[in-house]
Write a protein that holds these residues in place. Structure first.
Motif, PDB file in Angstrom:
ATOM      1  N   ALA A 125      52.353  39.526  62.513  1.00  0.00           N
ATOM      2  CA  ALA A 125      53.168  38.355  62.955  1.00  0.00           C
ATOM      3  C   ALA A 125      52.880  37.162  62.158  1.00  0.00           C
ATOM      4  CB  ALA A 125      53.283  38.290  64.315  1.00  0.00           C
ATOM      5  N   ARG A 126      51.637  37.080  61.538  1.00  0.00           N
ATOM      6  CA  ARG A 126      50.948  36.042  60.893  1.00  0.00           C
ATOM      7  C   ARG A 126      51.102  36.214  59.415  1.00  0.00           C
ATOM      8  NH1 ARG A 126      45.176  36.102  64.009  1.00  0.00           N
ATOM      9  NH2 ARG A 126      45.860  35.576  66.100  1.00  0.00           N
ATOM     10  N   GLU A 127      51.170  34.983  58.863  1.00  0.00           N
ATOM     11  CA  GLU A 127      51.338  34.739  57.353  1.00  0.00           C
ATOM     12  C   GLU A 127      50.087  34.161  56.485  1.00  0.00           C
ATOM     13  OE1 GLU A 127      54.569  32.794  55.768  1.00  0.00           O
ATOM     14  OE2 GLU A 127      55.962  33.827  56.757  1.00  0.00           O
ATOM     15  N   PRO A 128      49.560  34.865  55.742  1.00  0.00           N
ATOM     16  CA  PRO A 128      48.448  34.564  54.983  1.00  0.00           C
ATOM     17  C   PRO A 128      48.337  32.967  54.237  1.00  0.00           C
ATOM     18  CG  PRO A 128      49.137  35.817  53.525  1.00  0.00           C
ATOM     19  CD  PRO A 128      49.988  35.985  54.898  1.00  0.00           C
ATOM     20  N   GLU A 129      47.366  32.420  54.449  1.00  0.00           N
ATOM     21  CA  GLU A 129      47.209  30.924  54.003  1.00  0.00           C
ATOM     22  C   GLU A 129      45.796  30.620  53.475  1.00  0.00           C
ATOM     23  OE1 GLU A 129      46.966  28.685  58.308  1.00  0.00           O
ATOM     24  OE2 GLU A 129      48.529  28.656  56.966  1.00  0.00           O
ATOM     25  N   GLY A 130      45.674  29.697  52.708  1.00  0.00           N
ATOM     26  CA  GLY A 130      44.456  29.443  52.170  1.00  0.00           C
ATOM     27  C   GLY A 130      43.711  29.831  51.106  1.00  0.00           C
ATOM     28  N   ASP A 131      42.776  29.346  50.284  1.00  0.00           N
ATOM     29  CA  ASP A 131      42.254  30.001  49.283  1.00  0.00           C
ATOM     30  C   ASP A 131      40.600  30.028  49.246  1.00  0.00           C
ATOM     31  OD1 ASP A 131      41.913  30.959  46.621  1.00  0.00           O
ATOM     32  OD2 ASP A 131      42.189  28.850  45.698  1.00  0.00           O
ATOM     33  N   PRO A 132      40.214  30.794  50.170  1.00  0.00           N
ATOM     34  CA  PRO A 132      38.593  30.705  50.205  1.00  0.00           C
ATOM     35  C   PRO A 132      37.732  31.170  48.692  1.00  0.00           C
ATOM     36  CG  PRO A 132      39.489  32.666  51.447  1.00  0.00           C
ATOM     37  CD  PRO A 132      40.575  31.843  50.905  1.00  0.00           C
ATOM     38  N   ARG A 133      36.728  30.452  48.693  1.00  0.00           N
ATOM     39  CA  ARG A 133      35.841  30.715  47.295  1.00  0.00           C
ATOM     40  C   ARG A 133      34.207  31.019  47.796  1.00  0.00           C
ATOM     41  NH1 ARG A 133      38.931  29.310  42.436  1.00  0.00           N
ATOM     42  NH2 ARG A 133      41.076  29.081  43.479  1.00  0.00           N
ATOM     43  N   LEU A 134      33.868  31.821  47.107  1.00  0.00           N
ATOM     44  CA  LEU A 134      32.230  32.156  47.250  1.00  0.00           C
ATOM     45  C   LEU A 134      31.500  31.494  46.102  1.00  0.00           C
ATOM     46  CD1 LEU A 134      30.008  33.642  48.857  1.00  0.00           C
ATOM     47  CD2 LEU A 134      30.352  35.453  47.346  1.00  0.00           C
ATOM     48  N   ALA A 135      30.498  30.693  46.415  1.00  0.00           N
ATOM     49  CA  ALA A 135      29.404  30.212  45.636  1.00  0.00           C
ATOM     50  C   ALA A 135      28.239  30.826  46.004  1.00  0.00           C
ATOM     51  CB  ALA A 135      29.384  28.838  45.679  1.00  0.00           C
ATOM     52  N   ILE A 136      27.703  31.398  44.938  1.00  0.00           N
ATOM     53  CA  ILE A 136      26.196  31.942  44.660  1.00  0.00           C
ATOM     54  C   ILE A 136      25.390  30.835  44.359  1.00  0.00           C
ATOM     55  CG2 ILE A 136      24.721  33.822  44.243  1.00  0.00           C
ATOM     56  CD1 ILE A 136      27.185  35.510  43.708  1.00  0.00           C
ATOM     57  N   LEU A 137      24.561  30.429  45.413  1.00  0.00           N
ATOM     58  CA  LEU A 137      23.762  29.152  45.120  1.00  0.00           C
ATOM     59  C   LEU A 137      22.343  29.338  44.520  1.00  0.00           C
ATOM     60  CD1 LEU A 137      24.135  27.669  48.705  1.00  0.00           C
ATOM     61  CD2 LEU A 137      25.538  27.360  46.658  1.00  0.00           C
ATOM     62  N   ARG A 138      22.049  30.583  44.019  1.00  0.00           N
ATOM     63  CA  ARG A 138      20.493  30.767  43.621  1.00  0.00           C
ATOM     64  C   ARG A 138      20.662  32.373  42.623  1.00  0.00           C
ATOM     65  NH1 ARG A 138      15.720  33.525  45.057  1.00  0.00           N
ATOM     66  NH2 ARG A 138      16.844  34.641  46.827  1.00  0.00           N
ATOM     67  N   ARG A 139      20.163  32.344  41.816  1.00  0.00           N
ATOM     68  CA  ARG A 139      19.962  33.636  40.972  1.00  0.00           C
ATOM     69  C   ARG A 139      18.515  34.165  41.028  1.00  0.00           C
ATOM     70  NH1 ARG A 139      21.904  35.060  34.955  1.00  0.00           N
ATOM     71  NH2 ARG A 139      20.718  37.116  34.723  1.00  0.00           N
ATOM     72  N   PRO A 140      18.255  35.038  41.862  1.00  0.00           N
ATOM     73  CA  PRO A 140      16.981  35.540  42.013  1.00  0.00           C
ATOM     74  C   PRO A 140      16.513  36.435  40.754  1.00  0.00           C
ATOM     75  CG  PRO A 140      18.197  36.746  43.505  1.00  0.00           C
ATOM     76  CD  PRO A 140      19.290  35.760  43.005  1.00  0.00           C
ATOM     77  N   ASP A 141      15.374  36.923  40.813  1.00  0.00           N
ATOM     78  CA  ASP A 141      14.895  37.752  39.490  1.00  0.00           C
ATOM     79  C   ASP A 141      15.563  38.952  39.413  1.00  0.00           C
ATOM     80  OD1 ASP A 141      13.335  35.510  38.743  1.00  0.00           O
ATOM     81  OD2 ASP A 141      11.681  36.224  39.677  1.00  0.00           O
ATOM     82  N   SER A 142      16.005  39.487  40.502  1.00  0.00           N
ATOM     83  CA  SER A 142      16.402  40.907  40.927  1.00  0.00           C
ATOM     84  C   SER A 142      17.595  40.943  41.749  1.00  0.00           C
ATOM     85  CB  SER A 142      15.498  41.930  41.378  1.00  0.00           C
ATOM     86  OG  SER A 142      16.076  42.913  42.017  1.00  0.00           O
TER      87      SER A 142
END
Length: 314
Positions: A271-288
């Motif tokens: 009964a709901r309608e989707p909305e919004g545009d979530p984004r993911l940021a990766i804040l660090r790049r580890p060595d592995s």
């Protein structure tokens, strides 16, 4: 909204269309749990992950941090729920809890069982292990070698499929063997639950990394929102580690189902309608790829509609 062109539609309509199709047209059947499902066989969803996009559902709250903690736990190769319970993640608790209740006759609550797993090392060793589930297969697939006299012995260290995929993406991006497999036939019987999201394959096109996730069995209401996040997160981590741009996630389902006791959740969500545009940021790049922490991830633009819950079928 359903008549809009594909390019104009919110990515989540794919999920809702699948849910509606299963609920209205699925084959009703008795399943392993005894709860009963409506099921279809063979489904596909596709999501663009460029620009930080993630297939995070907005028509109900998806606890993406919980899903991320579970995925990072897979990468450790651990198969005991103790570390998850210590982080407040109860995704896997119901299976060992059910086993303990049946064996002991103790009607312990999940909260008390989880707390005891965290506090009591011996109890955790006896009752918290899930067998050789996802992380074990991903990072330590057992290898056997001849030991003489027609016998075989297991090598101390198995195959780290995740590490091998990282290396193959870096040195041989055109390979058709960028695969992480969880379905170890010889060890299925030792697992608390055989792998549902069983096969991951990756594909490099130019500088874009695409991924395909195949699930043999998919609980669309409760499991799939987490599985989509996990598959997309896996792709994002690999892309960062291999200096590639995130491309497309393709999800494919075998037995794709809704449980009959999820009716209230299904009707409310449809009964709901989707909305919004979530984004993911990766804040660090580890060595592995094995070095990420929960603090390395930040989601913005996520304002989900109200939480919807339903019982897990064990």
């Amino acid at each position: 909204m359903s008549s809009a062109t594909d390019s104009a539609r919110h990515y989540e309509w794919q999920y809702l269309d699948l849910m509606r199709r299963i609920w209205e047209q699925g084959d009703e059947r008795i399943d392993r749990t005894g709860v009963g499902t409506r099921s279809i066989f063979g489904a596909q969803l596709r999501f663009d992950l460029s620009g930080g996009r993630m297939p995070l559902l907005t028509t109900k709250r998806v606890f993406w941090k919980t899903a991320t903690r579970e995925f990072l736990w897979f990468l450790t190769g651990d198969t005991n729920i103790r570390d998850l319970c210590a982080q407040g993640v109860q995704i896997w608790t119901d299976w060992p809890l059910d086993k303990y209740r049946k064996a002991s006759g103790d009607a312990i609550t999940r909260e008390a069982f989880s707390a005891r797993i965290v506090a009591d090392d011996a109890f955790a060793r006896e009752w918290g292990d899930l067998g050789p589930v996802y992380g074990k297969q991903w990072t330590d697939w057992p290898v056997y070698e001849p030991a003489g006299g027609g016998l075989f012995r297991q090598r101390p260290a198995g195959v780290n499929q995740v590490a091998e995929v990282v290396e193959s993406l870096r040195v041989n991006p055109g390979s058709r063997r960028h695969i992480v497999e969880g379905w170890n036939v010889a060890e299925i019987g030792q697992m608390a639950l055989p792998p549902c999201h069983k096969t991951y394959q990756f594909h490099v096109s130019g500088n874009r990394l695409n991924g395909l996730l195949y699930q043999r069995s998919c609980d669309v209401a409760l499991g799939l929102p987490f599985n989509l996040w996990g598959g997309a997160l896996f792709l994002r981590l690999l892309a960062q580690q291999c200096d590639l741009e995130p491309g497309e996630l393709v999800w494919m389902g075998g037995d794709t189902h809704l449980y009959l006791n999820h009716a209230e959740l299904v009707e409310a969500q449809l009964a709901r309608e989707p909305e919004g545009d979530p984004r993911l940021a990766i804040l660090r790049r580890p060595d592995s790829i094995f070095g990420y922490r929960i603090e390395d991830f930040e989601v913005t633009g996520y304002a989900p509609q109200g939480h919807l819950s339903a019982p897990v079928a064990v």
